[in-house]
Design an enzyme around this catalytic site. Structure first.
Site, short mmCIF file in Angstrom:
data_model
loop_
_atom_site.label_atom_id
_atom_site.label_comp_id
_atom_site.label_asym_id
_atom_site.label_seq_id
_atom_site.Cartn_x
_atom_site.Cartn_y
_atom_site.Cartn_z
N ASP A 14 0.86 -1.17 0.00
CA ASP A 14 0.00 0.00 0.00
C ASP A 14 0.91 1.23 0.00
OD1 ASP A 14 -2.47 1.52 0.40
OD2 ASP A 14 -1.71 1.85 2.42
N ASP A 16 -0.18 5.18 0.96
CA ASP A 16 -0.44 6.13 2.05
C ASP A 16 -0.56 5.40 3.38
OD1 ASP A 16 -0.88 8.60 0.41
OD2 ASP A 16 -2.48 7.37 -0.42
N ASP A 180 -1.46 -0.92 5.93
CA ASP A 180 -1.71 -0.35 7.25
C ASP A 180 -3.18 -0.35 7.63
OD1 ASP A 180 -2.01 1.72 5.12
OD2 ASP A 180 -2.62 2.96 6.81
#
Length: 238
Positions: A14, A16, A180
């Site tokens: 991922d 961001d 995240d």
């Protein structure tokens, strides 16, 4: 729990909240956008809580001041106008107000040296993701970058992960999804691949452990050490 016993062939990241701190960058663009439409201006921290399901969802959450919203809460023509202004604001600010998380630069370099394939799978639009990756100093590091608007499916759907695996000729069982948020973990689980989650990113205020990733790390450097420890296992199995 899926267990990694040797080096994976592919790491899917991922963007961001996983590789880079972009909350301020996104928030400033959102604030400037909503100001132009005379909406209440959310705080930087509020926008941070709204990140995770694409730009349109972040904007609608920012406008209504809550996480549980739907993009169709705004008329389509109004949403299109707001998004057009956001695109302009965000593109103009992509080169500032971001930072790599501690250990990311060193880790990505080590993974590259090991010869592992790496890709970015993000719900962020490709028109933002690719320039940002360049500003991060990673133009020549990733074998594939998939933005959120390229195919109709988005994380937590597993198809973006499977799509990149197919493009790179990698069996999903030999890939690891690293993120995240619940979206990252759920996408990886549904693609039947090992999942890694970081606790430091953006997950709408929720604890990412609650979706039961296979591995959880508080720092990127610890994840790097774990991957590097698999090198000896891989060599002994060869």
């Amino acid at each position: 729990m899926r267990e990694l016993k040797k080096l994976p062939e592919l790491l899917l990241f991922d963007l961001d909240g996983t590789l880079a701190k972009t909350k301020e960058q996104i928030a400033y663009a959102a604030q400037a956008t909503l100001k132009r439409f005379n909406y209440p201006i959310p705080s930087v921290d509020d926008v941070g809580r709204y990140i995770g399901n694409g730009i349109n969802m972040m904007l609608v959450r920012s406008i209504f001041g809550k996480v549980d919203v739907s993009p169709d809460m705004l008329p389509a023509d109004q949403m299109a106008k707001i998004r057009e202004v956001f695109n302009e604001e965000y593109l103009n600010g992509l080169n500032a107000n971001f930072a790599l998380y501690d250990g990311v630069y060193e880790g990505i370099n080590k993974f590259k040296a090991l010869g592992m394939k790496m890709a970015v799978v993000t719900n962020k639009a490709e028109m933002f993701a690719k320039p940002l990756i360049g500003y991060m100093g990673f133009n020549d590091y990733f074998d594939y970058v998939l933005g959120g608007e390229v195919i109709k499916e988005r994380k937590p759907d597993p198809f973006p992960l499977l799509y990149v695996c197919q493009k790179l000729g990698v069996d999903p069982h030999n890939a690891v999804m690293v993120g995240d948020s619940d979206n990252d973990v759920l996408a990886g689980q549904r693609a039947d691949m090992v999942t890694v989650a970081f606790t430091y990113g953006y997950n709408s205020g929720k604890d990412v452990r609650n979706c039961h990733p296979d591995y959880v790390f508080d720092r990127f450097g610890v994840f790097t050490d774990f991957i590097m420890s698999l090198k000896n296992n891989t060599e002994s199995l060869d």
